[in-house]
Structure formats: structure tokens, C-alpha cells
Design a protein around this motif. Structure first.
Motif, PDB file in Angstrom:
ATOM      1  N   GLY A 164       0.628  -1.187  -0.086  1.00  9.60           N
ATOM      2  CA  GLY A 164      -0.005   0.063  -0.045  1.00  9.60           C
ATOM      3  C   GLY A 164       0.756   1.298   0.046  1.00  9.60           C
ATOM      4  O   GLY A 164       0.431   2.229  -0.648  1.00  9.60           O
ATOM      5  N   MET A 165       2.093   1.183   0.681  1.00  9.47           N
ATOM      6  CA  MET A 165       2.633   2.496   0.804  1.00  9.47           C
ATOM      7  C   MET A 165       3.017   2.838  -0.427  1.00  9.47           C
ATOM      8  O   MET A 165       3.227   4.177  -0.892  1.00  9.47           O
ATOM      9  N   PRO A 166       3.642   2.213  -1.480  1.00  9.42           N
ATOM     10  CA  PRO A 166       4.255   2.613  -2.908  1.00  9.42           C
ATOM     11  C   PRO A 166       3.255   3.303  -3.638  1.00  9.42           C
ATOM     12  O   PRO A 166       3.497   4.601  -3.989  1.00  9.42           O
ATOM     13  N   ILE A 167       1.949   2.910  -3.128  1.00 11.36           N
ATOM     14  CA  ILE A 167       0.697   3.772  -4.091  1.00 11.36           C
ATOM     15  C   ILE A 167       0.441   5.082  -3.476  1.00 11.36           C
ATOM     16  O   ILE A 167       0.585   6.011  -3.875  1.00 11.36           O
ATOM     17  N   VAL A 168       0.420   5.219  -2.140  1.00 11.40           N
ATOM     18  CA  VAL A 168       0.002   6.205  -1.377  1.00 11.40           C
ATOM     19  C   VAL A 168       1.192   7.293  -1.672  1.00 11.40           C
ATOM     20  O   VAL A 168       1.119   8.418  -1.916  1.00 11.40           O
TER      21      VAL A 168
ATOM     22  N   MET B 275      10.762   5.589  -6.249  1.00 16.28           N
ATOM     23  CA  MET B 275      11.243   4.228  -6.752  1.00 16.28           C
ATOM     24  C   MET B 275      12.450   3.855  -5.753  1.00 16.28           C
ATOM     25  O   MET B 275      12.466   2.811  -5.116  1.00 16.28           O
ATOM     26  N   GLY B 276      13.393   4.750  -5.701  1.00 17.19           N
ATOM     27  CA  GLY B 276      14.450   4.403  -4.749  1.00 17.19           C
ATOM     28  C   GLY B 276      14.291   4.369  -3.536  1.00 17.19           C
ATOM     29  O   GLY B 276      14.658   3.347  -2.633  1.00 17.19           O
ATOM     30  N   LEU B 277      13.323   5.246  -2.897  1.00 17.89           N
ATOM     31  CA  LEU B 277      12.911   5.154  -1.403  1.00 17.89           C
ATOM     32  C   LEU B 277      12.191   3.837  -1.124  1.00 17.89           C
ATOM     33  O   LEU B 277      12.612   3.402  -0.105  1.00 17.89           O
ATOM     34  N   ILE B 278      11.302   3.498  -2.116  1.00 15.98           N
ATOM     35  CA  ILE B 278      10.508   2.362  -1.640  1.00 15.98           C
ATOM     36  C   ILE B 278      11.253   1.088  -1.758  1.00 15.98           C
ATOM     37  O   ILE B 278      11.183   0.166  -0.892  1.00 15.98           O
ATOM     38  N   LEU B 279      12.095   1.051  -2.833  1.00 14.52           N
ATOM     39  CA  LEU B 279      12.826  -0.309  -3.018  1.00 14.52           C
ATOM     40  C   LEU B 279      13.921  -0.412  -1.500  1.00 14.52           C
ATOM     41  O   LEU B 279      14.095  -1.705  -1.353  1.00 14.52           O
TER      42      LEU B 279
ATOM     43  N   SER C 267       9.412  -6.513  -4.163  1.00 14.58           N
ATOM     44  CA  SER C 267      10.204  -5.447  -4.628  1.00 14.58           C
ATOM     45  C   SER C 267       9.713  -5.191  -6.115  1.00 14.58           C
ATOM     46  O   SER C 267       9.568  -4.038  -6.661  1.00 14.58           O
ATOM     47  N   PHE C 268       9.747  -6.534  -6.925  1.00 18.08           N
ATOM     48  CA  PHE C 268       9.653  -6.386  -8.371  1.00 18.08           C
ATOM     49  C   PHE C 268       8.292  -6.113  -8.679  1.00 18.08           C
ATOM     50  O   PHE C 268       7.851  -5.348  -9.483  1.00 18.08           O
ATOM     51  N   VAL C 269       7.372  -6.548  -7.635  1.00 18.54           N
ATOM     52  CA  VAL C 269       5.761  -6.247  -7.985  1.00 18.54           C
ATOM     53  C   VAL C 269       5.621  -4.680  -7.838  1.00 18.54           C
ATOM     54  O   VAL C 269       5.031  -4.012  -8.353  1.00 18.54           O
ATOM     55  N   ASN C 270       6.266  -4.162  -6.767  1.00 20.74           N
ATOM     56  CA  ASN C 270       6.127  -2.647  -6.324  1.00 20.74           C
ATOM     57  C   ASN C 270       6.694  -1.713  -7.488  1.00 20.74           C
ATOM     58  O   ASN C 270       6.112  -0.853  -7.757  1.00 20.74           O
ATOM     59  N   LEU C 271       7.866  -2.265  -8.036  1.00 20.60           N
ATOM     60  CA  LEU C 271       8.615  -1.622  -9.001  1.00 20.60           C
ATOM     61  C   LEU C 271       7.621  -1.689 -10.277  1.00 20.60           C
ATOM     62  O   LEU C 271       7.179  -0.463 -11.134  1.00 20.60           O
TER      63      LEU C 271
ATOM     64  N   THR D  61       4.231  -1.778 -10.174  1.00 21.08           N
ATOM     65  CA  THR D  61       3.119  -0.999  -9.707  1.00 21.08           C
ATOM     66  C   THR D  61       3.570   0.606  -9.849  1.00 21.08           C
ATOM     67  O   THR D  61       2.932   1.180 -10.387  1.00 21.08           O
ATOM     68  N   ILE D  62       4.649   0.983  -9.347  1.00 19.17           N
ATOM     69  CA  ILE D  62       5.157   2.204  -9.522  1.00 19.17           C
ATOM     70  C   ILE D  62       5.286   2.633 -10.987  1.00 19.17           C
ATOM     71  O   ILE D  62       4.746   3.960 -11.329  1.00 19.17           O
ATOM     72  N   LEU D  63       5.939   1.999 -11.874  1.00 18.61           N
ATOM     73  CA  LEU D  63       5.983   2.108 -13.236  1.00 18.61           C
ATOM     74  C   LEU D  63       4.419   2.165 -13.919  1.00 18.61           C
ATOM     75  O   LEU D  63       4.134   3.218 -14.710  1.00 18.61           O
ATOM     76  N   LEU D  64       3.650   1.300 -13.611  1.00 21.73           N
ATOM     77  CA  LEU D  64       2.080   1.587 -14.076  1.00 21.73           C
ATOM     78  C   LEU D  64       1.602   2.791 -13.809  1.00 21.73           C
ATOM     79  O   LEU D  64       0.739   3.336 -14.630  1.00 21.73           O
TER      80      LEU D  64
END
Length: 367
Positions: free
Chosen positions: A27-31, A178-182, A228-232, A234-237
Motif C-alpha cells: 500500500g505504501m508505494p501507491i500512497v 522508486m529508490g525510497l520504496i525499494l 520489490s519487483f511487484v512494487n516496481l 506498480t510504480i511504473l504502471l
């Protein structure tokens, strides 16, 4: 191999059972990527300046000298063609270029003189500040150089914004998020998961099992690598389809550099877990040593060039700084991978050093 797969499956079960952890991880990457709509910037200094001056007259030279003498700009290149100027921007060697028209001094008195400011607008707030500073200096020189009694003719510089003509702030904060989340997921969560086993006394049970210690460590790291790959993705999309930030360069090279950064972050998490015994200590080290410097010193929020020298030196040792710099070049500027080899080489060196230290420290603690 079956034992490793079984341990990885067990770690996935542990993560999915904890709803709070899942909320943080997914949830945090989206927020964050939605909330980081406006990046905080400071006063811009040490802007690397290139000049294309075909007229080379007294007024154009005066403008150049005044820009170079200010505390905001540093004249680093004099170019002879637009192609040479574009190459400097692509290689990341300049932040702004000033292009004078032909016979600038003669045309100044008739109002036909032209000046163009070419700016790297991947950071729109910084680009706006640079343009305002340069326009103010140019206007001052223009007023001073006109003969007495002549009606001033205001020459408004033309502005060309590279890479981000719409001046969207999303172009700046997406690589930083991207850098912060990963970094958060790989380093902090990995270190906590291993330290939790030590704190609860279950690590000794795992170590006396038939599974090798290396497989235990890998089993702890693999789930966070996958997440992390899933979050990557998500962020790109979200960046492309919600924030309308295009991937101007190669998507595959962008993913490859991101995977390298994930590996560096995992190595940092293993290193933290090897030097701490409690989850609180791991959280404090991750927050103080990784998270705060990543936000403040990596170029995510504040431009590194405007920082004092000691802070710039510290930022050189932050993996996130080189990753964010590489993502901006690949994703926003769309440059070739050959122009990001410096960042990739530094990240690869950090990965090798950190993983060697991490495994050595971890093995010594087990004995």
C-alpha cells in the motif's frame, strides 16, 4: 533445492499472514507516489552552464561573464554547435545552456536580438528557478550596456525545456519514490525479518536444521525481492497511466538497473541484520542510516549540487543517489545505457562489497 523452496514458501506465509506488513509493503508505494505531488526544493546554486555564442560581441561576453560571476552559475563549456550542446545534456554534463543569436549587440538596439535558455527540466522546480535567475541577470546587463538616452528595449529570453516541456513535478519525484520504496522494502524489512528470528530464539532452531545457513538467508531475502519487483511494476504502471510520466528510454534496461539496486538493498539489509540483535535496533539503524539520508541527501528532494561539500561527499556513498540518477537518465531523459555506465558500475561495486561483508559478518555471528 526443495528445502530452499520450502523455506521460501514458509516466509511468504509469514508475510501474507501479517496484514500490517502487507499494507506497508503493497500500500505504501501507491500512497507515496500519489502524495509526492510537489517536491520541496531549495535555492539553486552551482548550475553547470554551457554557452553557444556565434556573435561573440562585447554585450554577449558581458552577459556570459556576469552569469559566471554569480553564485548560481558555473560556466563549464563553450560549444560551437547545437549538436555539441545536445550531447552535453544527454551525457549529464550541463544543467543549462545560453544560446545567443547572431550579431547580438547590433540587434539589441533594434529589439531583434534573441537569447535562448535551454534547460534540463527533469526537475521542473529547479528548472524554473534557474530560468528566473538567468533572466534576471540578463535583464540587468541589458539595462547597463545600453547607451544613455536610448529607450531600453527589453529582450525576453526564449526558453526551451528539455525532457519535461510541461514542467510536471511527477517527472522529478517518481525516480526518487522508486529508490525510497525499494530501499525500504529490501533493506529495512529484510533486516527486521532476520533479526526477529534472533530475538525470538528461533534462529538457533533453523541453524541446527539440515538446511545450510546460506539457504536460510536466501529464503529470507527472496520474498522481499519478489515483492520489490511487484512494487516496481506498480510504480511504473501508476507513473505511465495515472501520472502520465512516459518511459522515454529502454524499459528493459530500467528494470535491469532496478534489479541491481534491489540486490544492493538486500545486501544492506543483511549487513544490518548481522550487526544488530533486536528489531528496535534494526529499525533505528535502518531509519537513521538509510531512510533519512536517502530522502535528504540522494537528490530525491534537494538537488545534490546545491549541498555543502561534506554532504555531497556523504551522498556519494548512498546507493539511492546513483540509482535515482540512473533512473532519471533512463526513464525521463531516454538516454542510452552507455551514458549510465558510471552509475551502474558504482552500484555493482557496492553490491559486491556489501554482500561479501554481509555474509562474512553473518557467518562469524553463527560460530
Amino acid at each position: 533445492m526443495k528445502q530452499l523452496i520450502a523455506f521460501v514458501r514458509k516466509e511468504f506465509y509469514h508475510i501474507f499472514r501479517d496484514r500490517r506488513t502487507m499494507l506497508i509493503l503493497l500500500g505504501m508505494p501507491i500512497v507515496q507516489i500519489i502524495l509526492f505531488g510537489f517536491a520541496i526544493t531549495t535555492e539553486v546554486k552551482n548550475v553547470r552552464l554551457a554557452v553557444l555564442d556565434p556573435s561573440n560581441d562585447v554585450i554577449s561576453r558581458q552577459v556570459i561573464d556576469r552569469l559566471d560571476a554569480s553564485e548560481y552559475f558555473i560556466l563549464t563549456h563553450r560549444v560551437q554547435s547545437p549538436q555539441e550542446m545536445e550531447k552535453l545534456f544527454a551525457e549529464g554534463d550541463v544543467d543549462m545552456a545560453v544560446v545567443f543569436g547572431t550579431q547580438f549587440a547590433n540587434n539589441l538596439y533594434t529589439g531583434h536580438a534573441s537569447i535562448q535558455l535551454v534547460v534540463d527540466a527533469t526537475d521542473p522546480n529547479m528548472a524554473t528557478t534557474q530560468v528566473n535567475y538567468a533572466s534576471g541577470i540578463i535583464a540587468d546587463v541589458q539595462q547597463e550596456m545600453l547607451p544613455p538616452g536610448l529607450t531600453p528595449v527589453t529582450i525576453v529570453p526564449q526558453v526551451k525545456l528539455l525532457y519535461n516541456p510541461q514542467m510536471k513535478s511527477a517527472y522529478n519525484f517518481v525516480p526518487g519514490v522508486m529508490g525510497l520504496i525499494l530501499m525500504l522494502i529490501c533493506a529495512m524489512m529484510t533486516s527486521i525479518s532476520i533479526v526477529r528470528e534472533k530475538e525470538m530464539g528461533t534462529m538457533e532452531i533453523l541453524l541446527v536444521s539440515p538446511v545450510k545457513p546460506l539457504f536460510i538467508i536466501l529464503a529470507k531475502a527472496v520474498p522481499y525481492f519478489v515483492l520489490s519487483f511487484v512494487n516496481l511494476a506498480t510504480i511504473l504502471l501508476l507513473s505511465v497511466y495515472v501520472l502520465h510520466v512516459p518511459v522515454a528510454g529502454s524499459l528493459w534496461w530500467l528494470i535491469g538497473v532496478s534489479l541491481l539496486f534491489i540486490f544492493v538493498s538486500l545486501a544492506l539489509g543483511l549487513l544490518i541484520s548481522s550487526i544488530t540483535r533486536t528489531q528496535v535496533a534494526a529499525m533505528l539503524i535502518s531509519g537513521l542510516v538509510l531512510m533519512m539520508p536517502t530522502m535528504l541527501l540522494s537528490g530525491m528532494i534537494f538537488p545534490v549540487e546545491s549541498m555543502p561539500l561534506p554532504l555531497r561527499v556523504i551522498s556519494d556513498f548512498l546507493p539511492a543517489r546513483w540509482y535515482i540518477q540512473a533512473v532519471r537518465k533512463l526513464m525521463i531523459e531516454g538516454v542510452d545505457i552507455s551514458l549510465v555506465l558510471t552509475e551502474v558500475g558504482i552500484l555493482f561495486f557496492m553490491a559486491v562489497v556489501l554482500i561479501l561483508i554481509s555474509f562474512k559478518k553473518f557467518k562469524n555471528r553463527l560460530e
